[in-house]
Design a protein around this motif. Structure first.
Motif, mmCIF file in Angstrom:
data_model
loop_
_atom_site.group_PDB
_atom_site.id
_atom_site.type_symbol
_atom_site.label_atom_id
_atom_site.label_comp_id
_atom_site.label_asym_id
_atom_site.label_seq_id
_atom_site.Cartn_x
_atom_site.Cartn_y
_atom_site.Cartn_z
ATOM 1 N N ARG A 70 0.900 -1.206 -0.280
ATOM 2 C CA ARG A 70 -0.337 0.173 0.366
ATOM 3 C C ARG A 70 1.094 1.355 -0.177
ATOM 4 O O ARG A 70 0.384 2.709 -0.575
ATOM 5 N N SER A 73 1.974 1.751 -3.152
ATOM 6 C CA SER A 73 0.895 1.959 -4.454
ATOM 7 C C SER A 73 0.866 4.014 -3.671
ATOM 8 O O SER A 73 0.341 4.614 -5.128
ATOM 9 N N THR A 74 1.077 4.120 -2.455
ATOM 10 C CA THR A 74 0.576 5.549 -2.320
ATOM 11 C C THR A 74 1.614 6.802 -2.074
ATOM 12 O O THR A 74 1.387 8.034 -3.077
ATOM 13 N N SER A 75 2.750 6.315 -2.438
ATOM 14 C CA SER A 75 3.856 6.783 -2.974
ATOM 15 C C SER A 75 3.698 6.943 -4.484
ATOM 16 O O SER A 75 3.915 7.682 -4.465
ATOM 17 N N SER A 77 0.899 7.029 -6.808
ATOM 18 C CA SER A 77 -0.064 7.910 -7.075
ATOM 19 C C SER A 77 0.233 8.896 -6.278
ATOM 20 O O SER A 77 0.135 9.878 -7.701
ATOM 21 N N LEU A 105 -7.856 8.925 -4.658
ATOM 22 C CA LEU A 105 -6.178 8.246 -3.909
ATOM 23 C C LEU A 105 -7.683 7.592 -2.546
ATOM 24 O O LEU A 105 -6.494 6.303 -2.283
ATOM 25 N N ILE A 106 -7.740 8.576 -1.965
ATOM 26 C CA ILE A 106 -8.701 7.605 -0.018
ATOM 27 C C ILE A 106 -10.016 7.110 -1.144
ATOM 28 O O ILE A 106 -10.590 7.347 0.530
ATOM 29 N N ASP A 188 -6.098 6.841 6.660
ATOM 30 C CA ASP A 188 -6.734 7.677 5.477
ATOM 31 C C ASP A 188 -6.093 9.014 6.047
ATOM 32 O O ASP A 188 -6.127 9.778 5.158
ATOM 33 N N THR A 191 -2.649 9.365 5.047
ATOM 34 C CA THR A 191 -2.569 9.666 3.406
ATOM 35 C C THR A 191 -2.803 11.228 2.670
ATOM 36 O O THR A 191 -2.323 11.754 2.537
#
Length: 226
Positions: A70, A73-75, A77, A105-106, A188, A191
């Motif tokens: 995750r 993936s977040t990085s 994005s 994103l969230i 969340d 992020t």
């Protein structure tokens, strides 16, 4: 190894071959992960007489792997979002892009962007994703407390208020909403903190560009167009 649920276990035990599987089980309301090593047992005539299963708890390792996936993936994005936000200096387009990107994103249902402008709170030109976010009961002083604390505030687990700032400069507040059936969590919030850092830079760059553009076409003394 393939990931099995408890409903798949009966089918697995019908095999007469040695195998390893990952098993997902719900225990005490939380999802846990195990590695199942199945070993067939034979008699002296090579006839299958049973199966032995060795279950090893790998929940900690699995959660770490999922967290790392995750995070990657977040990085990625956020990297793409930063490039997208920096591609325009039009303030209206930046506002619109921020709303679209954060909801992707969230997975928020609705979002609104409240900006601090000329000493007052104003809604961004196009703050709506899906439909207009419901107004809350917070006053201007409550918003100012959020900006002073520089921390995300969670209301009833399905509303997030995230301050937008750059250094000592207050920029605004990003408001995100979900249905009560899909509450926000700590992941969340973390992020959103990373996202608002990118969004704040994009908003300030667009604001400065707009200010310089206005100065270039407006006479400082009369306020008239050059």
């Amino acid at each position: 190894a393939d990931l099995l649920s408890s409903a798949d276990l009966a089918a697995v035990f019908t095999s007469d071959r040695e195998a390893r599987h990952e098993v997902s089980l719900i225990l005490d309301g939380a999802e846990n992960y195990f590695q199942l090593h199945l070993i067939p047992l034979f008699d002296s005539r090579e006839r299958l007489t049973g199966r032995m299963g060795i279950l090893t708890d790998i929940s900690a390792h699995k959660r770490l792997s999922l967290f790392e996936a995750r995070a990657r993936s977040t990085s990625e994005s956020l990297r793409k979002i930063a490039l997208g936000l920096s591609a325009t200096l039009n303030l209206g387009q930046v506002n619109e892009r921020i709303i679209a990107e954060v909801c992707n994103l969230i997975e928020c249902d609705h979002a609104g962007l409240l900006l601090w402008k000329d000493g007052e709170w104003v809604m961004a030109d196009r703050p709506v994703a899906g439909r207009e976010a419901e107004p809350d009961a917070l006053s201007g002083s409550s918003y100012e407390k959020i900006m002073t604390a520089r921390q995300v505030v969670r209301l009833d687990d399905f509303v997030l208020l995230a301050p937008l700032f750059l250094g000592d400069k207050d920029i605004g507040i990003l408001r995100l909403e979900r249905s009560p059936a899909h509450p926000f969590n700590v992941d969340d919030e973390q992020t959103v903190v990373l996202f608002t850092a990118q969004a704040s830079i994009a908003l300030e760059n667009a604001r400065l560009f707009e200010q310089v553009r206005k100065m270039a076409i407006t006479d400082d003394l009369t306020g008239l167009n050059n």
